[in-house]
Motif scaffolding. Structure first.
Motif, short mmCIF file in Angstrom:
data_model
loop_
_atom_site.label_atom_id
_atom_site.label_comp_id
_atom_site.label_asym_id
_atom_site.label_seq_id
_atom_site.Cartn_x
_atom_site.Cartn_y
_atom_site.Cartn_z
N THR A 63 24.65 -16.27 19.55
CA THR A 63 25.25 -15.31 20.49
C THR A 63 24.19 -14.33 20.96
O THR A 63 24.19 -13.15 20.58
CB THR A 63 26.43 -14.55 19.84
OG1 THR A 63 27.28 -15.48 19.17
CG2 THR A 63 27.24 -13.79 20.88
N ASP B 102 30.02 -16.48 26.85
CA ASP B 102 29.63 -16.82 25.49
C ASP B 102 30.12 -18.24 25.18
O ASP B 102 31.32 -18.52 25.22
CB ASP B 102 30.26 -15.80 24.53
CG ASP B 102 29.94 -16.06 23.07
OD1 ASP B 102 29.31 -17.08 22.75
OD2 ASP B 102 30.34 -15.22 22.24
N SER C 113 32.82 -12.48 25.79
CA SER C 113 32.30 -12.87 24.49
C SER C 113 33.38 -12.68 23.43
O SER C 113 34.29 -11.87 23.58
CB SER C 113 31.07 -12.04 24.13
OG SER C 113 30.56 -12.41 22.86
#
Length: 423
Positions: A132, A48, A158
């Motif tokens: 995201t 991420d 993430s």
């Protein structure tokens, strides 16, 4: 603090191949093998790089800095036999258009034999940027690893929830698992809140992977390194099969580990041949990879082709576990006339799971079936003796020993009393 969660039923680790990124047009290679002839294990790290990775709350530094340090150390320690790739999400588009932001995923380094310098250089260029899109990134990562026969693993790092709904990343993970290719997705949450933790846990559970909550740099480095090394460990690869609604059309299975999908309340049939003097041992696990109502069960039956039940195994649950398992054993007696014609035994798997309100029932629940046909005991009754098998003889010996010891102790006690009275 690191918290790891399991799944069931195994529900299982696989899926690989190779797709070259645009920046590396020559990266695609055929499925390689190691010195033992096994297909090379493959891992893709999915990072991420959204704007929230700028937050400076991991040991005084930013989340992005912690991720880069972890990647550099993991790249240095990656086993030689592992093919590794890197994919990013949210790394390139900083605008406000959701449609564009949700396409922002790219392969930073292709899944291939690792060039550590090249991979580190690519990681060094990353800057926290945009959205995201976890779901789209998982779909692309699955494509990156499509095909091949070696161990395949996605490691997702993430710090927040997917921002590209309605493409639910949990549903994406279930769809990937339902293909029967056995791709395992492990997830790591950087300083996660409750919603992020729940979503990343759901993704991992859907494919039999693990979830880890990370608060410090060393934890991130250690955990990613463990997962990369785990891909190099020898594993038993489950074989995808497709059970049917009746025994006559069921797939014929041999000894091995199999995976399937079963709808809520559905039954699936499989067939196994058992010769006289052999014993069939079978077990099944059904995993609840989504929210289900309490009070459920799974039934495994061995049935003759005409429909007579031979033996069954069953188990029930109340919602406290995410996987439920049962098994059975069927020893077929030796034939008196030396007939070695095998008997076809039908295995029926039935579940009584029901989904909670609003939860999708498709794809079905993960099923893992183990079949083992071995040389049985000399007599079928030996296995069934009060459920003790050959332990019956040990129990008999212990009872006899206890009886003799009691007689001896009684005689010694009477002798001592007699001596005491005489004195």
């Amino acid at each position: 603090m690191i918290r790891t969660q399991r799944t069931a039923a195994g529900v299982c680790a696989l899926l690989a191949a190779l797709a070259a990124g645009i920046a590396f047009p020559g990266g695609a290679v055929a499925d390689e093998t190691d010195e033992t002839g096994q297909a090379a294990p493959k891992v893709e790290l999915v990072l991420d790089v959204s704007g929230s990775m700028r937050a400076a709350d991991i040991d005084g530094g930013t989340r992005m800095a912690a991720a880069k340090q972890a990647f550099n150390e993991v790249l240095d320690a990656t086993p030689e036999g592992v093919q590794l790739g890197i994919r990013t999400l949210g790394a390139n588009y900083a605008g406000n258009d959701k449609k564009t932001g949700c396409k922002d995923t790219a392969q930073l380094y292709p899944v291939s034999t690792l060039d550590r310098t090249e991979a580190k250089t690519a990681v060094a260029t990353l800057t926290p940027t945009g959205w995201t899109p976890i779901g789209p990134a998982l779909l692309k990562a699955a494509d990156d690893l499509e095909g091949g026969t070696g161990t395949r693993r996605i490691v997702l790092i993430s710090d927040g929830e997917d921002t590209c709904q309605p493409l639910d990343p949990c549903e994406v993970a279930r769809e990937i698992a339902a293909k029967g290719v056995g791709l395992t997705i492990d997830t790591l949450g950087l300083v996660p809140d409750a919603k992020t933790r729940d979503q990343l846990s759901c993704i991992a559970d859907a494919t039999g992977g693990t979830y880890t909550s990370v608060q410090h740099k060393e934890e991130l480095t250690d955990r990613v390194g463990q997962l990369v090394h785990r891909a190099a460990d020898p594993v038993v690869t489950p074989v995808a099969t497709d059970g049917t609604g009746q025994c006559s059309s069921a797939p014929a299975l041999k000894s091995g580990l199999y995976t399937d999908r079963e709808e809520f309340g559905q039954q699936r049939w499989y067939k196994v041949d058992v010769k006289p003097g052999q014993e069939l041992r079978a077990s099944v696990s059904v995993a609840a990879d989504r929210a289900v109502n309490p009070d459920y069960g799974v039934l495994l039956r061995a049935v003759t082709v005409p429909g007579r039940e031979i033996v069954r195994g069953e188990a029930s649950g109340t919602g406290r576990t995410d996987v439920i398992s049962t098994g059975l054993r069927y020893p077929k007696a030796e034939s008196d006339d030396e007939d070695t014609t095998p008997e076809t035994v039908c295995l029926q798997v039935t579940n009584s799971f029901s989904a909670t309100s609003g939860v999708k029932t498709s794809p079905g629940l993960p099923v893992e079936l183990t079949v083992d046909v071995v040389d049985g005991p000399s007599q079928a009754s030996d296995v069934a003796s009060f459920g003790l098998g050959r332990g019956w003889w040990l129990l008999g010996a212990l009872v006899l020993t206890g009886f003799l010891a009691g007689l001896l102790w009684g005689w010694v006690s009477r002798w001592r009393v007699a001596v005491w009275r005489t004195n």
